[in-house]
Design a protein around this motif. Structure first.
Motif, PDB file in Angstrom:
ATOM      1  N   LYS A   1       6.435   4.530  14.225  1.00  0.00           N
ATOM      2  CA  LYS A   1       5.518   4.251  16.304  1.00  0.00           C
ATOM      3  C   LYS A   1       6.307   3.381  16.289  1.00  0.00           C
ATOM      4  O   LYS A   1       6.323   3.279  17.714  1.00  0.00           O
ATOM      5  CB  LYS A   1       4.536   5.546  15.674  1.00  0.00           C
ATOM      6  CG  LYS A   1       4.808   6.961  15.637  1.00  0.00           C
ATOM      7  CD  LYS A   1       3.439   7.334  16.262  1.00  0.00           C
ATOM      8  CE  LYS A   1       3.696   8.561  15.797  1.00  0.00           C
ATOM      9  NZ  LYS A   1       2.347   9.255  16.252  1.00  0.00           N
ATOM     10  N   PHE A   2       5.644   1.871  15.502  1.00  0.00           N
ATOM     11  CA  PHE A   2       6.192   0.580  16.076  1.00  0.00           C
ATOM     12  C   PHE A   2       7.281   0.051  15.704  1.00  0.00           C
ATOM     13  O   PHE A   2       7.426  -0.778  15.312  1.00  0.00           O
ATOM     14  CB  PHE A   2       5.229  -0.254  15.260  1.00  0.00           C
ATOM     15  CG  PHE A   2       3.475   0.783  16.050  1.00  0.00           C
ATOM     16  CD1 PHE A   2       3.420   0.307  17.186  1.00  0.00           C
ATOM     17  CD2 PHE A   2       2.597   1.582  15.335  1.00  0.00           C
ATOM     18  CE1 PHE A   2       1.458   0.734  18.010  1.00  0.00           C
ATOM     19  CE2 PHE A   2       1.674   1.743  15.797  1.00  0.00           C
ATOM     20  CZ  PHE A   2       1.321   1.191  17.465  1.00  0.00           C
ATOM     21  N   GLY A   3       8.468   1.162  14.739  1.00  0.00           N
ATOM     22  CA  GLY A   3       9.340  -0.083  14.470  1.00  0.00           C
ATOM     23  C   GLY A   3       9.860  -0.184  13.428  1.00  0.00           C
ATOM     24  O   GLY A   3      11.084  -0.877  12.802  1.00  0.00           O
ATOM     25  N   LEU A   4       9.225   0.257  12.496  1.00  0.00           N
ATOM     26  CA  LEU A   4       9.352   0.245  11.094  1.00  0.00           C
ATOM     27  C   LEU A   4      10.130   1.511  10.302  1.00  0.00           C
ATOM     28  O   LEU A   4       9.507   2.343  10.483  1.00  0.00           O
ATOM     29  CB  LEU A   4       7.985   0.517  10.261  1.00  0.00           C
ATOM     30  CG  LEU A   4       7.749  -0.740   9.013  1.00  0.00           C
ATOM     31  CD1 LEU A   4       8.745  -2.534   8.973  1.00  0.00           C
ATOM     32  CD2 LEU A   4       6.554  -0.414   8.118  1.00  0.00           C
ATOM     33  N   LYS A   5      10.743   0.834   9.998  1.00  0.00           N
ATOM     34  CA  LYS A   5      12.369   1.387   9.597  1.00  0.00           C
ATOM     35  C   LYS A   5      12.014   1.951   7.380  1.00  0.00           C
ATOM     36  O   LYS A   5      12.205   0.402   7.405  1.00  0.00           O
ATOM     37  CB  LYS A   5      13.395   1.589  10.169  1.00  0.00           C
ATOM     38  CG  LYS A   5      14.443   2.556   9.426  1.00  0.00           C
ATOM     39  CD  LYS A   5      15.552   1.701  10.550  1.00  0.00           C
ATOM     40  CE  LYS A   5      17.147   2.871   9.975  1.00  0.00           C
ATOM     41  NZ  LYS A   5      18.629   2.767   9.907  1.00  0.00           N
ATOM     42  N   GLU A   6      12.391   2.465   6.723  1.00  0.00           N
ATOM     43  CA  GLU A   6      12.486   2.468   5.811  1.00  0.00           C
ATOM     44  C   GLU A   6      14.295   1.973   5.164  1.00  0.00           C
ATOM     45  O   GLU A   6      15.138   3.094   5.306  1.00  0.00           O
ATOM     46  CB  GLU A   6      12.087   3.374   5.142  1.00  0.00           C
ATOM     47  CG  GLU A   6      12.085   3.560   3.568  1.00  0.00           C
ATOM     48  CD  GLU A   6      11.307   5.166   2.929  1.00  0.00           C
ATOM     49  OE1 GLU A   6      10.526   5.380   2.448  1.00  0.00           O
ATOM     50  OE2 GLU A   6      12.272   6.201   2.686  1.00  0.00           O
ATOM     51  N   LEU A   7      14.585   1.312   4.252  1.00  0.00           N
ATOM     52  CA  LEU A   7      15.774   1.103   4.090  1.00  0.00           C
ATOM     53  C   LEU A   7      16.101   1.848   2.354  1.00  0.00           C
ATOM     54  O   LEU A   7      15.210   0.702   2.118  1.00  0.00           O
ATOM     55  CB  LEU A   7      15.998  -0.298   3.923  1.00  0.00           C
ATOM     56  CG  LEU A   7      15.789  -0.915   4.731  1.00  0.00           C
ATOM     57  CD1 LEU A   7      16.305  -2.560   4.668  1.00  0.00           C
ATOM     58  CD2 LEU A   7      17.113  -0.514   6.693  1.00  0.00           C
ATOM     59  N   ASN A   8      16.690   3.245   2.483  1.00  0.00           N
ATOM     60  CA  ASN A   8      16.397   3.374   0.940  1.00  0.00           C
ATOM     61  C   ASN A   8      18.364   3.308   0.580  1.00  0.00           C
ATOM     62  O   ASN A   8      19.029   4.502   0.806  1.00  0.00           O
ATOM     63  CB  ASN A   8      15.890   4.657   1.108  1.00  0.00           C
ATOM     64  CG  ASN A   8      16.143   5.495  -0.808  1.00  0.00           C
ATOM     65  OD1 ASN A   8      16.675   4.377  -1.093  1.00  0.00           O
ATOM     66  ND2 ASN A   8      15.196   6.511  -1.137  1.00  0.00           N
TER      67      ASN A   8
ATOM     68  N   SER B   1       4.634   8.143   9.173  1.00  0.00           N
ATOM     69  CA  SER B   1       5.200   7.829  10.582  1.00  0.00           C
ATOM     70  C   SER B   1       4.000   7.571  11.655  1.00  0.00           C
ATOM     71  O   SER B   1       5.421   7.084  12.778  1.00  0.00           O
ATOM     72  CB  SER B   1       4.840  10.026  10.978  1.00  0.00           C
ATOM     73  OG  SER B   1       3.401   9.768  10.883  1.00  0.00           O
ATOM     74  N   SER B   2       3.363   6.497  11.051  1.00  0.00           N
ATOM     75  CA  SER B   2       2.352   6.242  11.894  1.00  0.00           C
ATOM     76  C   SER B   2       3.404   4.495  12.159  1.00  0.00           C
ATOM     77  O   SER B   2       3.181   4.037  13.332  1.00  0.00           O
ATOM     78  CB  SER B   2       1.039   5.824  11.245  1.00  0.00           C
ATOM     79  OG  SER B   2       0.288   6.572  11.603  1.00  0.00           O
TER      80      SER B   2
ATOM     81  N   GLU C   1      -0.559  12.450  -0.092  1.00  0.00           N
ATOM     82  CA  GLU C   1       1.379  12.967   0.084  1.00  0.00           C
ATOM     83  C   GLU C   1       0.791  13.123   1.581  1.00  0.00           C
ATOM     84  O   GLU C   1       1.282  12.475   2.456  1.00  0.00           O
ATOM     85  CB  GLU C   1       1.543  14.055  -0.803  1.00  0.00           C
ATOM     86  CG  GLU C   1       2.132  14.043  -1.684  1.00  0.00           C
ATOM     87  CD  GLU C   1       2.442  15.268  -2.470  1.00  0.00           C
ATOM     88  OE1 GLU C   1       2.763  16.289  -2.183  1.00  0.00           O
ATOM     89  OE2 GLU C   1       3.980  15.565  -3.069  1.00  0.00           O
ATOM     90  N   LEU C   2      -0.015  13.745   2.259  1.00  0.00           N
ATOM     91  CA  LEU C   2      -0.571  13.881   3.554  1.00  0.00           C
ATOM     92  C   LEU C   2      -0.892  12.477   4.550  1.00  0.00           C
ATOM     93  O   LEU C   2      -0.228  11.813   5.170  1.00  0.00           O
ATOM     94  CB  LEU C   2      -1.923  14.834   3.664  1.00  0.00           C
ATOM     95  CG  LEU C   2      -2.202  15.173   4.794  1.00  0.00           C
ATOM     96  CD1 LEU C   2      -0.745  16.365   5.812  1.00  0.00           C
ATOM     97  CD2 LEU C   2      -3.395  15.951   5.293  1.00  0.00           C
ATOM     98  N   THR C   3      -1.495  11.771   3.327  1.00  0.00           N
ATOM     99  CA  THR C   3      -2.094   9.701   3.914  1.00  0.00           C
ATOM    100  C   THR C   3      -1.076   9.096   4.006  1.00  0.00           C
ATOM    101  O   THR C   3      -0.325   8.955   4.822  1.00  0.00           O
ATOM    102  CB  THR C   3      -2.998   9.317   2.740  1.00  0.00           C
ATOM    103  OG1 THR C   3      -4.065  10.663   2.992  1.00  0.00           O
ATOM    104  CG2 THR C   3      -3.218   8.060   3.754  1.00  0.00           C
ATOM    105  N   LEU C   4       0.158   9.568   2.698  1.00  0.00           N
ATOM    106  CA  LEU C   4       1.296   8.867   2.921  1.00  0.00           C
ATOM    107  C   LEU C   4       1.933   8.963   4.232  1.00  0.00           C
ATOM    108  O   LEU C   4       2.805   8.237   4.477  1.00  0.00           O
ATOM    109  CB  LEU C   4       2.163   8.533   1.491  1.00  0.00           C
ATOM    110  CG  LEU C   4       3.673   8.410   1.190  1.00  0.00           C
ATOM    111  CD1 LEU C   4       3.278   6.916   1.334  1.00  0.00           C
ATOM    112  CD2 LEU C   4       3.493   8.954  -0.349  1.00  0.00           C
TER     113      LEU C   4
ATOM    114  N   VAL D   1       0.930  -1.125  -0.255  1.00  0.00           N
ATOM    115  CA  VAL D   1      -0.116  -0.395  -0.186  1.00  0.00           C
ATOM    116  C   VAL D   1       1.145   1.808   0.160  1.00  0.00           C
ATOM    117  O   VAL D   1       0.864   2.435  -0.599  1.00  0.00           O
ATOM    118  CB  VAL D   1      -0.896  -0.217   1.533  1.00  0.00           C
ATOM    119  CG1 VAL D   1      -1.125   1.171   1.572  1.00  0.00           C
ATOM    120  CG2 VAL D   1      -1.706  -1.184   0.897  1.00  0.00           C
ATOM    121  N   ILE D   2       2.118   1.309   0.780  1.00  0.00           N
ATOM    122  CA  ILE D   2       3.082   2.631   0.576  1.00  0.00           C
ATOM    123  C   ILE D   2       3.697   3.047  -0.448  1.00  0.00           C
ATOM    124  O   ILE D   2       3.540   3.891  -0.960  1.00  0.00           O
ATOM    125  CB  ILE D   2       3.594   2.518   2.190  1.00  0.00           C
ATOM    126  CG1 ILE D   2       3.068   2.617   3.394  1.00  0.00           C
ATOM    127  CG2 ILE D   2       4.963   2.574   1.615  1.00  0.00           C
ATOM    128  CD1 ILE D   2       4.186   2.001   4.432  1.00  0.00           C
TER     129      ILE D   2
END
Length: 200
Positions: free
Chosen positions: A132-139, A128-129, A120-123, A94-95
């Motif tokens: 908060k639970f520890g999911l981090k992007e790898l780019n 950010s939500s 963009e605001l929803t994304l 979805v992201i």
């Protein structure tokens, strides 16, 4: 005098007999006491052995309880950290789709600008939500290739990039509390064939 001597000898003999009887009785009592002491020592030794066994059992039981408590705490900690893993895996497409929609949209078209701003605001809210639970992007664009975090989809010669560097990120990766849930799909550089000294 003979009678008196006989009488004295009889008395001495009787005394000796009494003494021998007393000594025999004493020896019998001593033997009984030694036997009883031996029995008591054996019983004491057996009791001490039982106490040692019970102490060992108690120590083993304590160690087992401590190990079980530690394992349970670790399992609870893992469950807390990774309870969201399945949910995160379902949320990642979805992201990705929202990011693609923002990238592909015609930013010059005034008619879709409000809709694009909403996406963009929803994304941003969604990102950010989940952070908060520890999911981090790898780019990893421009970073050295790391097979623990990146999945090489192709390798291409490049004079602009150092060998084994991520040139292009085809799909971002994500990690949850330090654990990779999806590696980043990347294109990796290799040295241009003209730059390699093949005789070395």
């Amino acid at each position: 005098m003979n009678k008196e001597e006989n009488k004295i000898q009889d008395e001495e003999l009787q005394n000796n007999t009494v003494e021998v009887q007393d000594e025999n009785a004493l020896d019998a009592e001593t033997d009984a006491m030694i036997s009883r002491i031996t029995e008591l020592e054996a019983a004491l030794e057996a009791s001490e052995e039982k106490v040692k066994e019970q102490q060992d059992s108690v120590l083993r039981a304590r160690a087992d309880v401590e190990n079980m408590r530690r394992r349970t705490e670790q399992e609870i900690d893992k469950a807390r950290k990774f309870a969201l893993e399945r949910f995160a895996n379902e949320l990642l497409p979805v992201i990705d789709n929202m990011e693609r929609a923002v990238e592909m949209a015609d930013k010059q078209d005034e008619a879709i600008k409000p809709m694009l701003e909403g996406i963009e605001l929803t994304l941003q809210t969604m990102k950010s939500s989940v952070e908060k639970f520890g999911l981090k992007e790898l780019n990893p664009h421009g970073e050295p290739f790391n097979p623990e975090f990146h999945q090489a989809m192709s390798i291409q010669e490049s004079a602009e990039h150092a060998p084994n560097t991520v040139m292009l990120v085809m799909q971002k990766g994500y990690e949850l509390n330090g654990r990779v849930v999806r590696p980043a799909m990347v294109m990796v550089s290799k040295a241009a064939s003209g730059n390699v000294d093949e005789q070395a």
